[in-house]
Enzyme design. Structure first.
Site, PDB file in Angstrom:
ATOM      1  N   ASP A 128     151.033  49.709 118.507  1.00 59.58           N
ATOM      2  CA  ASP A 128     149.806  49.934 117.740  1.00 59.58           C
ATOM      3  C   ASP A 128     149.317  51.353 118.000  1.00 59.58           C
ATOM      4  O   ASP A 128     149.471  51.876 119.106  1.00 59.58           O
ATOM      5  CB  ASP A 128     148.723  48.931 118.151  1.00 59.58           C
ATOM      6  N   ASP A 146     150.418  45.751 110.318  1.00 63.19           N
ATOM      7  CA  ASP A 146     149.205  44.927 110.321  1.00 63.19           C
ATOM      8  C   ASP A 146     148.394  45.155 109.049  1.00 63.19           C
ATOM      9  O   ASP A 146     147.840  44.213 108.473  1.00 63.19           O
ATOM     10  CB  ASP A 146     148.339  45.248 111.537  1.00 63.19           C
TER      11      ASP A 146
END
Length: 176
Positions: A128, A146
């Site tokens: 991330d 995501d």
């Protein structure tokens, strides 16, 4: 060769644009993650604006780091779950292949899910790096996969709401 009704395309041809979209999402997700991994150190923060930073973190859990603190079993659980969901979404994509909105939604979710599965298999966690915040309050870091999953779910909901508006309303049931 199966019988096709007039104007109907073979299943693979009808699904091809959506499969290409899923592959493009997965490829772009992996490309962005490789750039971040090659140029940033774990935990490094690069301020971009007053509300957005790049920060390299590894998420061993699911959304919002759900189950991240466990011993590692969740890596295989979330990988297996993603594979099963992708299979189910491919079946739904096949079923709705002549439509536009639902297959696009499924493709975004599949591409994002596969992008995160690749991370789990290669790195043991999801990479991330996108971090939005306002003062001391922040949204958990996330990635392109995501974002694609979230957009895909939003499109699915929108498609279902639109479909509900076009259905004729059933009248009150009458006792027999």
């Amino acid at each position: 060769m199966p019988d096709l009704q007039a104007g109907q395309r073979p299943a693979f041809v009808a699904m091809l644009p959506w499969l290409v979209l899923a592959a493009a999402v997965m490829g772009l997700d992996q490309l962005t993650k490789q750039v971040v991994l090659a140029t940033m150190q774990y935990g490094e923060v690069i301020p971009v604006t007053g509300f957005f930073d790049l920060v390299l973190v590894f998420n061993r859990g699911a959304a919002f780091s759900f189950l991240a603190e466990h011993s590692g079993w969740q890596r295989w659980f979330f990988t297996g779950l993603a594979v099963v969901i992708c299979g189910w979404l491919l079946a739904l994509m096949h079923q709705h292949r002549e439509e536009r909105l639902l297959p696009a939604a499924f493709a975004l979710i599949i591409g994002g899910a596969i992008g995160n599965v690749v991370d789990r298999l290669l790195h043991g966690a999801v990479v991330d790096f996108l971090y939005f915040h306002a003062g001391r309050y922040g949204w958990p870091a996330f990635n392109l996969a995501d974002s694609a999953i979230t957009l895909g779910v939003g499109l699915m909901l929108w498609a279902q709401l639109r479909a509900g508006k076009h259905k004729p309303e059933a009248g009150p049931e009458r006792p027999s």
